[in-house]
Design an enzyme around this catalytic site. Structure first.
Site, short mmCIF file in Angstrom:
data_model
loop_
_atom_site.label_atom_id
_atom_site.label_comp_id
_atom_site.label_asym_id
_atom_site.label_seq_id
_atom_site.Cartn_x
_atom_site.Cartn_y
_atom_site.Cartn_z
N PRO A 28 -5.95 -9.92 8.01
CA PRO A 28 -7.04 -9.08 8.53
C PRO A 28 -8.07 -8.81 7.44
O PRO A 28 -7.72 -8.42 6.33
CB PRO A 28 -6.33 -7.79 8.94
CG PRO A 28 -5.07 -7.76 8.13
CD PRO A 28 -4.68 -9.20 7.95
N THR A 30 -11.94 -6.96 6.98
CA THR A 30 -13.08 -6.21 7.48
C THR A 30 -14.38 -6.95 7.14
O THR A 30 -14.52 -7.45 6.02
CB THR A 30 -13.04 -4.81 6.85
OG1 THR A 30 -11.90 -4.14 7.41
CG2 THR A 30 -14.28 -4.00 7.11
N ALA A 173 -0.78 0.16 6.51
CA ALA A 173 -0.83 -0.13 5.06
C ALA A 173 -2.09 0.42 4.42
O ALA A 173 -2.85 1.17 5.04
CB ALA A 173 -0.75 -1.65 4.86
N TYR A 176 -4.14 4.06 4.72
CA TYR A 176 -4.77 4.66 5.90
C TYR A 176 -3.78 5.58 6.64
O TYR A 176 -2.69 5.83 6.16
CB TYR A 176 -5.40 3.57 6.77
CG TYR A 176 -6.44 2.82 5.97
CD1 TYR A 176 -7.54 3.49 5.43
CD2 TYR A 176 -6.30 1.46 5.67
CE1 TYR A 176 -8.49 2.82 4.63
CE2 TYR A 176 -7.23 0.79 4.88
CZ TYR A 176 -8.32 1.49 4.37
OH TYR A 176 -9.24 0.83 3.58
C1 LIG Z 1 -13.15 -8.46 2.35
C2 LIG Z 1 -11.75 -7.98 2.63
C3 LIG Z 1 -11.52 -7.15 3.72
C4 LIG Z 1 -10.21 -6.70 4.01
N1 LIG Z 1 -10.01 -5.95 5.14
C5 LIG Z 1 -8.74 -5.63 5.52
C6 LIG Z 1 -8.48 -5.02 6.79
O1 LIG Z 1 -9.38 -4.77 7.61
N2 LIG Z 1 -7.20 -4.72 7.08
C7 LIG Z 1 -6.16 -4.98 6.23
O2 LIG Z 1 -5.02 -4.69 6.55
N3 LIG Z 1 -6.38 -5.60 5.04
C8 LIG Z 1 -7.63 -5.95 4.68
N4 LIG Z 1 -7.84 -6.66 3.51
C9 LIG Z 1 -6.67 -7.11 2.70
C10 LIG Z 1 -6.25 -8.54 3.11
O3 LIG Z 1 -5.74 -8.57 4.42
C11 LIG Z 1 -5.18 -9.14 2.18
O4 LIG Z 1 -4.01 -8.35 2.24
C12 LIG Z 1 -5.62 -9.23 0.71
O5 LIG Z 1 -6.92 -9.78 0.61
C13 LIG Z 1 -4.63 -10.08 -0.11
O6 LIG Z 1 -4.50 -11.35 0.44
P1 LIG Z 1 -5.30 -12.65 -0.15
O7 LIG Z 1 -4.94 -12.75 -1.59
O8 LIG Z 1 -4.80 -13.82 0.68
O9 LIG Z 1 -6.74 -12.39 0.04
C14 LIG Z 1 -9.13 -7.08 3.17
C15 LIG Z 1 -9.38 -7.91 2.08
C16 LIG Z 1 -10.66 -8.37 1.80
C17 LIG Z 1 -10.88 -9.29 0.62
#
Ligand SMILES: Cc1cc2nc3c(=O)[nH]c(=O)nc-3n(C[C@H](O)[C@H](O)[C@H](O)COP(=O)(O)O)c2cc1C
Length: 374
Positions: A28, A30, A173, A176
């Site tokens: 996910p 945002t 997580a 929140y």
């Molecule tokens: C731009 C951005 C927005 C994110 N928004 C959310 C979100 O809406 N909900 C959520 O649970 N995690 C959010 N995350 C965390 C990601 O889901 C993920 O756990 C984190 O980026 C680590 O994974 P990765 O190394 O594959 O990016 C966001 C991360 C990024 C970079």
């Protein structure tokens, strides 16, 4: 495709019966790109379309279940039936070539910026500000507000079903509201919702129950219910890994489709207990055994890294930032073009990567999110 990546392309059946075509889910993320009234924008729909079709499932950005929990400018809403037609467009966009669409449902609690809230007043389990400079002091939620919020998660689930999604993920997580009730930092209540570890689990468990009830009442076909946790907090007091292992033991008995362990690095051990070097994802996986599938995530980029993570027995992997930089990750691995997978963000590529302007601005300007190149 190179045979060594076969594991990635095995299908997977969730306990509810929904099947995904491979082991990769989009984490996910945002986009900050919805309209001010909470409706999804065209730019966002294009962003989802570009990344759909190859991956097994796409978990959307978090959507707020009630306006007092809006957490970001440009966040989209699932708090009213008026949003169902547009949410349906999102579900269909993701599903067009067999990717499953999972809506992440959310309440920001004390992390909501006051300027986004109708009465400028964030709410939480207790009137304790988050541990950061300038954080507002939330108002402690009343019993009525707690009951209404539990119902709001159920109503959001009904709307997700009516909008044609394949599932929801409860955002428990990243500090929140659901996490705030579990955390001894933000929850200092002495009623049925706080006071002991057991009682701090009660609000998230009541939300799970409300969501499961909505599924039983409204879903005519199998529907995924996932839950996302953060395994620990850095504050004192704060959630410890030991607390989390007791919580996931309970969550594993809630007939969930998956448990998503939110960490920035798949392999990192505890940051609270420096001598605990085993991956927190593996620790949770070992605790729950076969009772609930684990979705792992965190700084995985290449297919080699994903296979190495799958070899631990964790059945599902989410990719976040990598899918911003490389929307066609699955297609390239499938076509044997893994050497063409992008692992940096070029400032020239916004259009090609179909990233909405507000998200793009943050990716370029917030240091450390992604490796950015000129
Ligand atoms: C731009 C951005 C927005 C994110 N928004 C959310 C979100 O809406 N909900 C959520 O649970 N995690 C959010 N995350 C965390 C990601 O889901 C993920 O756990 C984190 O980026 C680590 O994974 P990765 O190394 O594959 O990016 C966001 C991360 C990024 C970079």
């Amino acid at each position: 495709m190179n045979n060594k990546y076969e594991q990635i392309f095995q299908s997977f059946a969730f306990p509810s019966g929904v099947e995904v075509k491979n082991r990769i889910m989009i984490a996910p993320m945002t986009t900050y790109s919805s309209q001010d009234n909470g409706e999804l924008s065209e730019q966002e729909l294009a962003y989802y379309k570009e990344r759909s079709g190859g991956v097994g499932a796409f978990i959307t950005a978090c959507a707020y279940v009630s306006l007092d929990g809006k957490g970001f400018p440009g966040q989209f809403s699932v708090d009213d039936d008026i949003f169902i037609p547009r949410l349906n467009k999102l579900a269909k966009t993701i599903q067009s070539n067999g990717t499953k669409a999972i809506l992440q449902i959310y309440h920001g609690g004390r992390q909501s910026p006051p300027t986004l809230l109708p009465d400028q007043q964030p709410v939480s389990a207790s009137a304790i500000a988050a541990d950061r400079e300038g954080a507002p002091v939330p108002r402690e939620m009343t019993e009525v507000e707690i009951q209404n919020t539990i119902k709001a998660f159920g109503e959001a689930t009904r709307r997700a079903i009516e909008a044609g999604f394949d599932g929801v993920e409860l955002h428990g997580a990243n500090t929140y509201l659901l996490q705030q009730f579990f955390s001894p930092h933000s929850n200092r209540r002495e009623d049925q919702w706080g006071g002991s570890l057991e009682k701090r689990m009660q609000f998230p468990l009541a939300v799970v129950n409300s969501v499961k009830k909505a599924v039983a009442e409204h879903a005519k076909t199998p529907f995924i219910v996932g839950y996302r946790i953060s395994p620990e907090e850095g504050t004192n007091p704060g959630i410890t890994l030991e607390d989390t292992l007791q919580f996931v033991d309970k969550l594993a008995d809630q007939a969930l489709d998956y448990l998503h362990v939110s960490v920035m690095h798949f392999w990192n051990g505890s940051f609270r207990e420096k001598n605990e070097s085993q991956s927190r994802i593996i620790k949770v996986y070992e605790k729950v055994g076969s009772r609930v599938p684990i979705l792992g995530v965190g700084s995985l980029h290449s297919p080699e890294e994903v296979v190495e993570a799958l070899e631990t027995g964790v059945p599902l992997i989410a990719l976040g930032r990598e899918m911003l930089m490389e929307p066609k990750w699955i297609e390239k691995v499938e076509a044997g073009q893994e050497d063409q997978i992008r692992t940096t963000l070029s400032k020239k590529d916004q259009k090609e990567l179909v990233i909405p302007d507000p998200l793009w601005d943050r990716l370029i300007n917030v240091k450390g999110w992604l490796p950015v190149e000129d």
